[in-house]
Motif scaffolding. Structure first.
Motif, PDB file in Angstrom:
ATOM      1  N   ILE A  31       0.845  -1.141  -0.031  1.00  0.00           N
ATOM      2  CA  ILE A  31      -0.038  -0.073  -0.007  1.00  0.00           C
ATOM      3  C   ILE A  31       1.035   1.295  -0.030  1.00  0.00           C
ATOM      4  O   ILE A  31       1.744   1.200   0.903  1.00  0.00           O
ATOM      5  N   THR A  32       0.646   2.009  -1.023  1.00  0.00           N
ATOM      6  CA  THR A  32       1.424   3.511  -1.163  1.00  0.00           C
ATOM      7  C   THR A  32       0.590   4.559  -0.997  1.00  0.00           C
ATOM      8  O   THR A  32      -0.665   4.219  -0.831  1.00  0.00           O
ATOM      9  N   ASP A  33       1.186   5.689  -0.641  1.00  0.00           N
ATOM     10  CA  ASP A  33       0.320   7.109  -0.920  1.00  0.00           C
ATOM     11  C   ASP A  33      -0.608   7.137  -1.903  1.00  0.00           C
ATOM     12  O   ASP A  33      -1.637   7.596  -1.766  1.00  0.00           O
ATOM     13  N   GLY A  34      -0.307   6.536  -3.087  1.00  0.00           N
ATOM     14  CA  GLY A  34      -1.121   6.639  -4.128  1.00  0.00           C
ATOM     15  C   GLY A  34      -2.433   5.748  -4.059  1.00  0.00           C
ATOM     16  O   GLY A  34      -3.414   6.127  -4.563  1.00  0.00           O
ATOM     17  N   ASP A  35      -2.213   4.411  -3.365  1.00  0.00           N
ATOM     18  CA  ASP A  35      -3.313   3.752  -3.277  1.00  0.00           C
ATOM     19  C   ASP A  35      -4.341   4.563  -2.361  1.00  0.00           C
ATOM     20  O   ASP A  35      -5.411   4.052  -2.454  1.00  0.00           O
ATOM     21  N   LEU A  36      -3.642   5.100  -1.251  1.00  0.00           N
ATOM     22  CA  LEU A  36      -4.389   5.740  -0.392  1.00  0.00           C
ATOM     23  C   LEU A  36      -5.386   6.767  -1.116  1.00  0.00           C
ATOM     24  O   LEU A  36      -6.637   6.737  -0.743  1.00  0.00           O
ATOM     25  N   ARG A  37      -4.967   7.482  -1.877  1.00  0.00           N
ATOM     26  CA  ARG A  37      -5.618   8.593  -2.516  1.00  0.00           C
ATOM     27  C   ARG A  37      -6.689   7.957  -3.460  1.00  0.00           C
ATOM     28  O   ARG A  37      -7.701   8.425  -3.616  1.00  0.00           O
ATOM     29  N   ARG A  38      -6.358   6.613  -3.962  1.00  0.00           N
ATOM     30  CA  ARG A  38      -7.190   6.283  -4.891  1.00  0.00           C
ATOM     31  C   ARG A  38      -8.401   5.393  -4.236  1.00  0.00           C
ATOM     32  O   ARG A  38      -9.303   5.076  -4.876  1.00  0.00           O
ATOM     33  N   ASN A  39      -8.301   5.439  -2.865  1.00  0.00           N
ATOM     34  CA  ASN A  39      -9.258   4.746  -1.993  1.00  0.00           C
ATOM     35  C   ASN A  39      -9.949   5.403  -1.063  1.00  0.00           C
ATOM     36  O   ASN A  39     -10.353   5.057   0.035  1.00  0.00           O
ATOM     37  N   LEU A  40      -9.823   6.958  -1.229  1.00  0.00           N
ATOM     38  CA  LEU A  40     -10.212   7.810  -0.015  1.00  0.00           C
ATOM     39  C   LEU A  40     -11.663   7.477   0.432  1.00  0.00           C
ATOM     40  O   LEU A  40     -11.898   7.420   1.685  1.00  0.00           O
ATOM     41  N   GLN A  41     -12.607   7.119  -0.622  1.00  0.00           N
ATOM     42  CA  GLN A  41     -13.955   7.024   0.018  1.00  0.00           C
ATOM     43  C   GLN A  41     -14.162   5.825   0.847  1.00  0.00           C
ATOM     44  O   GLN A  41     -13.801   4.787   0.322  1.00  0.00           O
ATOM     45  N   GLY A  42     -14.568   5.936   1.903  1.00  0.00           N
ATOM     46  CA  GLY A  42     -14.751   4.677   2.831  1.00  0.00           C
ATOM     47  C   GLY A  42     -13.451   4.207   3.226  1.00  0.00           C
ATOM     48  O   GLY A  42     -13.496   3.051   3.600  1.00  0.00           O
ATOM     49  N   LEU A  43     -12.431   4.718   3.372  1.00  0.00           N
ATOM     50  CA  LEU A  43     -10.952   4.045   3.288  1.00  0.00           C
ATOM     51  C   LEU A  43     -11.121   3.246   4.651  1.00  0.00           C
ATOM     52  O   LEU A  43     -10.426   2.139   4.853  1.00  0.00           O
ATOM     53  N   LEU A  44     -11.128   4.104   5.784  1.00  0.00           N
ATOM     54  CA  LEU A  44     -11.235   3.513   7.207  1.00  0.00           C
ATOM     55  C   LEU A  44     -12.348   2.473   7.466  1.00  0.00           C
ATOM     56  O   LEU A  44     -12.170   1.903   8.467  1.00  0.00           O
ATOM     57  N   ASP A  45     -13.328   2.319   6.404  1.00  0.00           N
ATOM     58  CA  ASP A  45     -14.045   1.115   6.609  1.00  0.00           C
ATOM     59  C   ASP A  45     -13.389  -0.203   6.223  1.00  0.00           C
ATOM     60  O   ASP A  45     -14.197  -1.362   6.034  1.00  0.00           O
ATOM     61  N   ARG A  46     -12.392  -0.164   5.400  1.00  0.00           N
ATOM     62  CA  ARG A  46     -11.750  -1.189   4.798  1.00  0.00           C
ATOM     63  C   ARG A  46     -10.476  -1.897   5.401  1.00  0.00           C
ATOM     64  O   ARG A  46     -10.149  -1.186   6.390  1.00  0.00           O
ATOM     65  N   THR A  47     -10.020  -2.949   4.856  1.00  0.00           N
ATOM     66  CA  THR A  47      -8.855  -3.840   5.394  1.00  0.00           C
ATOM     67  C   THR A  47      -7.654  -3.440   4.648  1.00  0.00           C
ATOM     68  O   THR A  47      -8.110  -3.149   3.235  1.00  0.00           O
ATOM     69  N   ALA A  48      -6.556  -3.655   4.829  1.00  0.00           N
ATOM     70  CA  ALA A  48      -5.270  -3.579   4.301  1.00  0.00           C
ATOM     71  C   ALA A  48      -5.462  -4.532   2.943  1.00  0.00           C
ATOM     72  O   ALA A  48      -5.090  -4.099   1.754  1.00  0.00           O
ATOM     73  N   GLY A  49      -5.738  -5.586   3.022  1.00  0.00           N
ATOM     74  CA  GLY A  49      -6.030  -6.716   1.875  1.00  0.00           C
ATOM     75  C   GLY A  49      -6.941  -5.842   0.777  1.00  0.00           C
ATOM     76  O   GLY A  49      -6.497  -6.090  -0.295  1.00  0.00           O
ATOM     77  N   GLY A  50      -7.831  -4.974   1.270  1.00  0.00           N
ATOM     78  CA  GLY A  50      -8.868  -4.648   0.249  1.00  0.00           C
ATOM     79  C   GLY A  50      -8.182  -3.518  -0.641  1.00  0.00           C
ATOM     80  O   GLY A  50      -8.856  -2.982  -1.478  1.00  0.00           O
ATOM     81  N   VAL A  51      -7.168  -2.874  -0.036  1.00  0.00           N
ATOM     82  CA  VAL A  51      -6.607  -1.539  -0.610  1.00  0.00           C
ATOM     83  C   VAL A  51      -5.362  -1.734  -1.341  1.00  0.00           C
ATOM     84  O   VAL A  51      -5.290  -1.134  -2.240  1.00  0.00           O
TER      85      VAL A  51
END
Length: 316
Positions: free
Chosen positions: A243-263
């Motif tokens: 998981i990189t900073d770019g992955d975080l930006r691409r998955n901002l919506q509902g990010l904290l409701d997800r797990t590392a494997g899903g991101v």
């Protein structure tokens, strides 16, 4: 009147022609010298007087750094006690363009007295040095490049190149490789260029690691705590995603409701810990990334190297 540029070109042309002549005139005597030196249990002692002495010191240094133990001995100092540096286990390379350099007489006598192999590098096959030597490497009869034809120029260039040829031939005969070279060059730019990823990578507790089930809140804390802008997702120690900073930006919506494997991005780009750091830097630059994870042959996570690590040791 000849310009400085014309003079420079004439010197370089003259010396390069002499080197080509030397290469064409080289005989199997060169092979005999390599065979003799490779069997020497001690060191290769290299000596010469004046400009030949400077060349001798460089030859000894090149040999020593490429797997052939070697040492320069000054002929004047040899006559005042340093002959004790030359033992029966050694071999001597003596350099004299004329072959009649009187300062070499004591070293010549010492080698003959104690049956120490003697290799002569000279232009004069009929000289005292050539006649006393066990092996003769004859320099080509090429004129000096200076205007008066006397200053050591072409002759020292040929000798230097012949010394390089000896060092490289010995190096290849010994099977001296990149890892060996790194052992003798730990410092400076050469040392940095030969560092492996393993030598500088972060590992153990310093690694940012989570499992696929780790919630993204804890994943963000791990990324922030380790400070590399990336986190490894592992299962049973094997790297399965990053998981990189770019992955975080691409998955901002509902990010904290997800797990590392899903991101995480699966099948991440990895490297071996044993590749050169400079090669790892090339991969990072080519792919516009700032960090790479190192894994073993089974995919087990071993470490992480960051572009800042390359900067820190002087590779970048």
């Amino acid at each position: 009147m000849t310009t400085a540029l014309e003079t420079a070109r004439a010197v370089l042309t003259s010396e390069s022609a002499a080197l080509a002549q030397l290469a064409s005139e080289l005989t199997e005597d060169f092979t005999d010298v390599i065979d003799r030196l490779i069997q020497v249990p001690g060191r290769v002692i290299v000596s010469g007087m004046g400009k030949s002495g400077h060349i001798a010191a460089k030859i000894a240094a090149t040999m020593a750094s490429t797997g052939t133990p070697a040492q320069f001995v000054h002929p004047g100092e040899a006559s005042h006690g340093d002959l004790g540096m030359i033992t029966r286990n050694d071999a001597c390379i003596l350099i004299s363009n004329s072959g009649e350099t009187k300062e070499l007489a004591d070293i010549i006598g010492h080698t003959r007295r104690f049956d120490i192999p003697l290799i002569a590098i000279t232009k004069n096959a009929d000289s005292t040095l050539a006649q006393q030597a066990d092996h003769l490497l004859l320099l080509s009869n090429a004129p000096e490049a200076c205007a008066i034809g006397m200053a050591p120029t072409t002759s020292t260039t040929m000798t230097l190149a012949l010394g390089d040829a000896l060092a490289v031939a010995l190096m290849e005969t010994r099977g001296f490789n990149q890892a060996d070279f790194r052992t003798f060059h730990p410092g400076g730019t050469l040392g940095a260029q030969l560092l492996t990823v393993r030598a500088v990578m972060h590992k153990g507790a310093a690694l940012p690691v989570v499992t696929p089930e780790t919630d993204m809140g804890d994943t963000l804390l791990e990324m922030s705590a380790k400070g590399f802008g990336v986190v490894a997702v592992t299962e049973g120690g094997k790297l399965t995603g990053v998981i990189t900073d770019g992955d975080l930006r691409r998955n901002l919506q509902g990010l904290l409701d997800r797990t590392a494997g899903g991101v995480a991005t699966g099948s991440p780009r990895t490297i071996s810990a044993d590749i050169l750091l400079v090669d790892a830097l090339g991969i990072m630059n080519e792919n516009r990334i700032s960090a790479l994870f190192a894994v073993d042959a089974d995919g087990q996570l071993e470490g992480l190297v960051h572009i800042h690590d390359a900067l820190r040791v002087g590779v970048a």
